[in-house]
Design an enzyme around this catalytic site. Sequence first.
Site, short mmCIF file in Angstrom:
data_model
loop_
_atom_site.label_atom_id
_atom_site.label_comp_id
_atom_site.label_asym_id
_atom_site.label_seq_id
_atom_site.Cartn_x
_atom_site.Cartn_y
_atom_site.Cartn_z
N PHE A 31 -12.07 -7.19 13.67
CA PHE A 31 -11.27 -7.99 12.97
C PHE A 31 -10.42 -6.71 11.90
CE2 PHE A 31 -9.93 -9.61 8.63
CZ PHE A 31 -8.42 -10.65 9.03
N GLN A 32 -9.36 -5.84 11.83
CA GLN A 32 -9.02 -5.31 10.73
C GLN A 32 -9.26 -3.50 10.91
OE1 GLN A 32 -8.97 -7.50 6.82
NE2 GLN A 32 -6.78 -7.80 7.05
N LYS A 85 -17.57 -0.34 5.38
CA LYS A 85 -18.02 -1.65 4.50
C LYS A 85 -20.22 -1.45 4.31
CE LYS A 85 -17.95 -5.86 3.01
NZ LYS A 85 -17.40 -7.41 3.11
N GLU A 96 0.93 -1.38 -0.43
CA GLU A 96 -0.05 0.21 0.32
C GLU A 96 0.78 0.90 -0.28
OE1 GLU A 96 -0.46 -2.41 1.70
OE2 GLU A 96 -2.48 -3.06 2.27
N MET A 150 24.34 9.12 3.26
CA MET A 150 23.93 10.78 3.79
C MET A 150 24.17 11.04 5.49
SD MET A 150 23.45 13.94 3.16
CE MET A 150 22.31 14.57 2.26
C1 LIG Z 1 12.42 5.74 5.42
C2 LIG Z 1 13.51 6.29 6.56
N1 LIG Z 1 14.26 6.04 7.39
C3 LIG Z 1 15.37 6.46 7.20
C4 LIG Z 1 16.11 7.43 6.81
C5 LIG Z 1 16.73 8.40 7.05
N2 LIG Z 1 18.07 8.82 6.29
C6 LIG Z 1 17.79 9.42 5.53
S1 LIG Z 1 19.24 9.59 4.38
C7 LIG Z 1 19.79 8.13 4.96
C8 LIG Z 1 20.19 7.01 3.80
C9 LIG Z 1 19.94 6.91 2.37
O1 LIG Z 1 20.94 6.43 2.02
P1 LIG Z 1 20.86 5.94 0.26
O2 LIG Z 1 19.60 5.69 -0.13
O3 LIG Z 1 21.57 4.52 -0.43
O4 LIG Z 1 21.37 7.52 -0.22
P2 LIG Z 1 22.57 7.72 -0.10
O5 LIG Z 1 22.27 8.86 0.94
O6 LIG Z 1 24.01 6.51 -0.38
O7 LIG Z 1 22.64 8.94 -1.91
C10 LIG Z 1 18.81 6.96 6.05
C11 LIG Z 1 19.37 6.28 6.13
C12 LIG Z 1 14.21 8.04 6.17
N3 LIG Z 1 15.28 8.98 5.05
N4 LIG Z 1 13.40 8.14 5.30
#
Ligand SMILES: Cc1ncc(C[n+]2csc(CCOP(=O)(O)OP(=O)(O)O)c2C)c(N)n1
Length: 591
Positions: free
Chosen positions: A115-116, A165, A53, A487
């Site tokens: 349920f749900q 529903k 979803e 990042m």
């Molecule tokens: C759902 C979610 N979980 C955690 C984060 C925290 N977060 C921000 S950037 C990042 C790393 C992203 O890594 P990648 O997709 O490999 O991209 P890169 O920074 O290496 O280009 C994380 C864990 C987030 N933004 N969203």
Amino acid sequence: MELTGAQIFVESLKKLKVDTLFGYPGGAVLHIYDALHFAEKDGSIRHILVRHEQGAVHMADGYARATGKPGYVLLTSGPGATNGVTGIATAYMDSIPMVIITGQVPTHLIGNDAFQEADVVGITRPCTKHNFLVKDVRDLARVMAEAQYIATSGRPGPVLVDIPKDVTAHKTAFAWPDRVDIPSYRPSTEGHLKQVKKALSLILGAKRPVLYLGGGCIWSNAAAEVTGLARRLGIPVTQTLMGLGSFPMSDPLSLDMLGMHGTYRANLAMSNCDVLVAIGARFDDRVTGKLDEFCVGAKKIHVDIDPASISKNVEVDVPIVGDARKVVQKMLDNLPPEPDLAKYRRSLAPWHAQIAEWERQHPLFYQDWTPGSPGEVIKPQWAIQEIHRKTKARSPVVTTDVGQHQMWAAQYFQFDRPFRWVTSGGLGTMGFGLPAAIGAQFARPKDLVLAIVGDASVQMCIQELIVASEHKLPIKVFIINNIYLGMVRQWQEMFYDDRYTAVHIPLQPDWVKLADAMGAAGFRVEQKSKLPGVIDEALSTTKPCLVDIRVDPKESVFPMIPAGGSIANPIVADEALKVHVKDDPNSASLS
Ligand SMILES: Cc1ncc(C[n+]2csc(CCOP(=O)(O)OP(=O)(O)O)c2C)c(N)n1
């Protein structure tokens, strides 16, 4: 003739001209799916069956961001709805028009831990512009009309309609409202002429003005008007992450993006301006940095459709509540004659010279080599520039995930038009890029749609790739693969003395095999000289493509304003590199 609630729902979608519905079925929405069966057969509504979803909501979001039209989602009760919450919050934070319909347990069971059952109206109250629980089938058509009206008018946003529903089974006459009238909701769009004139006189008295454009310029279709205003006045323009494309970034007046990873010249221009004209932007913390030091010497004008966002974070001098396009048109209508404007433009020459000097001092910069490694390493910034160079003539829609690759795409992929840049700015939702690209490609079947994603982010909604294959969508997914949660790694490098924790992901799926297993075409490229050919190959393939680009794992995004830092003091690449880049012969090694 009487119709069931489920049929009324489908007839309402037709009235609202909804052509695509992203969704996933379950017990609570079975009557609705049965009614949809007929609408799909007669070709009036296309239902896209996703694999999770969250994917459905991001697809509807991508559909909306690539077209300006609202996206529609249909989910079942309980886990179906809760799985959608991340997507709903993503759309809410970026003011994206969307209508989410969720099934609910029958009215007599609500509150029974049935349920749900989940209190979806309660759960989504803080992340929707508005939500409804429809308890009486006679309200359904009106609510559907209101939901779209609320989602798309004023400051757009997601609106959720929860339908028990039994309501989908009850019958009543289908009565479509001629018009929507909600006395408690009347967004004011016009903008007060007195305020517009006040703003113009401030601007025309300025020596160092800056236009600061946000996503509101995209959503009010104000790109032509703001571009006209900037050019007639000769004022430099900076854009937020959400606003990219509302002013052509190839225009000499463009300072490009501002904020945490904005250009040096954009942030310095903001810091030193004497009149700041914010249009459809919300002064968020990634733009303002330390509030006490934000644009302290400037008079501030703020045009926004949402009165609640004016003077919320930053006190402004001239508030103008209204639709960006209408207000800017009023500004254009009240400009002085051309000879006076020409004189004004000439008077800004020293300001432009100062900005050019900042750009000369610190342009966007990366070192296109890695100390101690052979010349074949692929720098992520270069990879993105190369993708841009090879696709710009086709004005592609570009989606992203969240992280370094997102910021490099914002920096190095030049957007000259609105509705081309699809990224999760406010919530920063990893996993957004792939499903958003699918939604964008459904909306714009003839256009080129690219997803620039991270190797960590893309794993969060990778299951949706098979939807692209099923529908023969030729999306091109480029994984900027640095084998890190890049990042987060960058922050650990810069602010935690290189103590890397839970950021290294050397064991990855074999992306080529995974693409193949999902009916897509997979590519891997590890050498710089091979990248242009692989991009060409991917672009000429009609299948969806997954391109695994192995880039320098230790590259960082600059400029950078640390969280809470002043925008007057960005950390710039050339200086940061002296401190952070170590002469490590293995730093470019690939897993
Ligand atoms: C759902 C979610 N979980 C955690 C984060 C925290 N977060 C921000 S950037 C990042 C790393 C992203 O890594 P990648 O997709 O490999 O991209 P890169 O920074 O290496 O280009 C994380 C864990 C987030 N933004 N969203």
